[in-house]
Design a protein around this motif. Sequence first.
Motif, short mmCIF file in Angstrom:
data_model
loop_
_atom_site.label_atom_id
_atom_site.label_comp_id
_atom_site.label_asym_id
_atom_site.label_seq_id
_atom_site.Cartn_x
_atom_site.Cartn_y
_atom_site.Cartn_z
N PRO B 527 0.79 -1.23 0.00
CA PRO B 527 0.00 0.00 0.00
C PRO B 527 0.82 1.29 0.00
O PRO B 527 0.28 2.35 -0.27
CB PRO B 527 -0.83 -0.11 1.28
CG PRO B 527 -0.03 -1.00 2.17
CD PRO B 527 0.67 -1.97 1.28
N VAL B 528 2.10 1.24 0.31
CA VAL B 528 2.89 2.47 0.28
C VAL B 528 3.94 2.46 -0.83
O VAL B 528 4.63 3.45 -1.04
CB VAL B 528 3.58 2.79 1.64
CG1 VAL B 528 2.54 2.95 2.74
CG2 VAL B 528 4.60 1.75 2.02
N ASP B 529 4.06 1.33 -1.54
CA ASP B 529 5.01 1.28 -2.66
C ASP B 529 4.34 1.84 -3.91
O ASP B 529 3.12 1.84 -4.02
CB ASP B 529 5.41 -0.18 -2.96
CG ASP B 529 6.12 -0.85 -1.81
OD1 ASP B 529 6.06 -0.31 -0.68
OD2 ASP B 529 6.74 -1.90 -2.01
N THR B 530 5.14 2.28 -4.86
CA THR B 530 4.61 2.60 -6.18
C THR B 530 5.16 1.55 -7.13
O THR B 530 5.97 0.71 -6.74
CB THR B 530 5.06 3.99 -6.66
OG1 THR B 530 6.48 3.95 -6.84
CG2 THR B 530 4.70 5.08 -5.67
N MET B 531 4.75 1.65 -8.40
CA MET B 531 5.26 0.69 -9.38
C MET B 531 6.68 1.04 -9.77
O MET B 531 7.32 0.27 -10.48
CB MET B 531 4.35 0.68 -10.58
CG MET B 531 2.97 0.22 -10.19
SD MET B 531 2.36 -0.98 -11.32
CE MET B 531 0.75 -0.34 -11.62
N THR B 532 7.15 2.21 -9.39
CA THR B 532 8.54 2.55 -9.65
C THR B 532 9.35 2.22 -8.39
O THR B 532 9.09 2.80 -7.33
CB THR B 532 8.67 4.04 -10.01
OG1 THR B 532 7.86 4.30 -11.15
CG2 THR B 532 10.12 4.41 -10.32
N ASP B 533 10.28 1.30 -8.51
CA ASP B 533 11.06 0.89 -7.36
C ASP B 533 11.77 2.09 -6.75
O ASP B 533 12.35 2.91 -7.46
CB ASP B 533 12.10 -0.16 -7.77
CG ASP B 533 11.46 -1.49 -8.09
OD1 ASP B 533 10.30 -1.69 -7.69
OD2 ASP B 533 12.11 -2.32 -8.75
N GLY B 534 11.72 2.19 -5.43
CA GLY B 534 12.44 3.27 -4.76
C GLY B 534 11.59 4.49 -4.47
O GLY B 534 12.02 5.39 -3.77
N LEU B 535 10.35 4.51 -5.01
CA LEU B 535 9.43 5.61 -4.72
C LEU B 535 8.27 5.10 -3.87
O LEU B 535 7.68 4.07 -4.19
CB LEU B 535 8.88 6.24 -6.00
CG LEU B 535 9.63 7.47 -6.48
CD1 LEU B 535 10.92 7.07 -7.16
CD2 LEU B 535 8.78 8.28 -7.43
#
Lengths: 138, 654
Positions: B527-535
């Motif tokens: 829930p706090v990750d985006t599909m761009t790793d590291g963001l």
Amino acid sequence: MSSFEPRIVAFLCNWCSYAGADLAGTSRIKYPPNVRTIRVMCSGRINPMFIVNALQEGADGVLISGCHPGDCHYSKGNYYARRRYQVMKNILEYIGIHPDRVRMSWVSAGEGQKFADVINEVIEGIKALGPAEEIRRR
Amino acid sequence: MKIGVYICECGINISSTVDVSKVAKKIGKLSGVAVSRNYKYMCSDPGQEMIKKDITALGLDRVVVASCSPRMHEPTFRNTVEEAGLNPYCFEMANIREHCSWIHHDREKATQKAYELVSGSVARAMGLEPLDRKEVGVTPAAMVVGGGIAGIQAALSIADEGFKVYLVEKEPTIGGRMAQLDKTFPTLDCSACILTPKMVDVSRHPNIELLAYSEVTEISGYIGNFTVKVNKKPRYVDEEKCIGCGVCAEHCRLKGTVPNEFDMNKGKRGAIYAPFPQSVPLKYTIDPEKCLMLTRGKCGKEPRCVENCPRDAIDFKQKESIVELNVGTIVVATGFDLFDLSVKPEYGYGKYDNVITGLEFERIVSASGPTGGKVRLNGKYPKNVVFIQCVGSRDRKGPGNEYCSRVCCMYTAKQAHLVREKLPDSHITVYYTDVRAFGKGFEEFYNRIKKEGVTYRRRELDDAIEVFQKDEKTYVKAKGYKDAEADLVVLAVGLVPKSGSKELAHVLNIQNSGDGFYLEAHPKLRPVDTMTDGLFLAGCCQSPKDIPDTVSQANAAASRASIPLARGKVEINPATSVVDEDLCVGCRTCEKICSYSALEYDEERGIMKANEVLCKGCGSCTAACPSGAISLRHYRDTGVMYQLEALLREGGTE
């Protein structure tokens, strides 16, 4: 003609359209089983030869779907896909294939319903065109 | 080639629509397939063990799992096969759940489609090659974009873990929306009292570098190694010299004439200002659109701010500057704006000055606000106060938003309480549809407010509601009730993504969900990750939420963002482009196409070379290369062609 069930191949980019198709599934939105999906990382990866190849192998229609303009995970891949698609359509027409057999759409990861709508539209469009036999190998 | 194929039943999620044992049997007959099985849950321990045993016992060199989306479990099964000694990239997945069983009714057709999808994956698996997992180093610093409570909390947590944090805030001060609130529901603690100490912590923390009045304009790189360009807007005040004494603002010729955004334009400031007394950093800023000196080049004989500043800090020649920062991870916490009421004229907002938004009410009721906390309108205390809920929210027909903004029910209850406290004799009416009191202490709080003499009037969302004036009196008209006279109408206006958040999404390369808020990588499990790793995401930029949820999410994002920093290494995608030196003619077409400068021209040999670290594996160059010299590892043309041929091998769905 009404019994004709077209075979459609959909090339979907991993980040937007494949995820949109996943969301359609998670949301249990129903659409007809005419489409076979192929996941690519980016719509920019889609080699025009894949499309010719799909039509040769027996597809009646091809869908290319990527991120909305400006939303590409790799910043510009969908623009390259769009340009190739435009050129592709001319070439298809030249070799006697109706250009509407190849469709392109933008579906984001949040657009499950839109993905199902696009699929329904594509199926209807290809049904109207009938089977693609122009360059089919078998 | 020895391929093991495993068809998952996913409980009944797949098997209720797809005849999995039929698919497994049919797949088992394909050439190259050494074993084909179906099992209730492939992702379970026994399921994974089954694959591992087969790899060892049968000497499998490719594995295909047909189950859910690879975006869910591909990493799981890659680890599984790796544990049994098989290269993780010799694994392929077929999605027969999201792309088959969940979207079809017809069992026979779904079974046939599942078979074709799996056979496509089997064919593709034949074209796969082993790839080595690669790791790169990580810059041990993070960036937090947005300095509201979400960004403040995320920055403090990462900084407390011992990493450098750059906190970038667009406004002249951090604090965000929470700083504008008077009290917080349901505990009624004073918002500023609990927030300002955290703001001070930010300014004092040795690991936090605060870049206020600054905006992120460009980002490049990848997880572990981002380079971010930040535009520092000119304050026209030297931050080193300014001590925040406020003498400049006292003497500004425009003092008390410019609407103060912090007070939702209900209060006035000068052209030089600090948004509120506890601003952090407490540095004054000159409004370039209002300042006489900056707009006309003249302010009396000499600008009074210049005349009076004891530190000689005013600098009209200041220019914007671009700072380039290197960070390993980024937390996005850009917050929210209010729904635009101009599309809902029926509420009379903007037409009648006694119709205000909930956030405007917060400023009016706040002791630090323009009225010093007195609920007074045009010098008069209102007798009848009417609240209207769900303004711009839960609107199925438009032009509002379909989603529930989650905080309005409780902030309305809180505001009703504040009116009761300040104006004990007033009549308070709340028009509502459902009171959503789902949080800790919420229902109890709502019950308490009802007992305080607040009249709750239920109405249907689809029924019209209107604010109108007649004989200089204001009324609220709602179906089923006598028109309610109102001296003050407070609209519980819903939340929308911060203005400019779509543009920022492009800069950051993250995505929006249908409602315009930023999209998390998985709604339940990431829930706090985006599909761009590291963001990572925190707070209302992801969806409307209250302060406790925002703080929890900010801590979660901080923890996620700290993992690569603590590890010091991140794995990078090995599925990158590779140039066949024998085929490359050095036309340099690919060089122009690549967004990451991953293709370098070798002058001496006249050919291209792909940089494996810079390449992100999109494959755009592969499709563009006129001589077919570039291949994308793991997604080579041959693999895709095999897959196509297999998908279309049988007669289709007639």
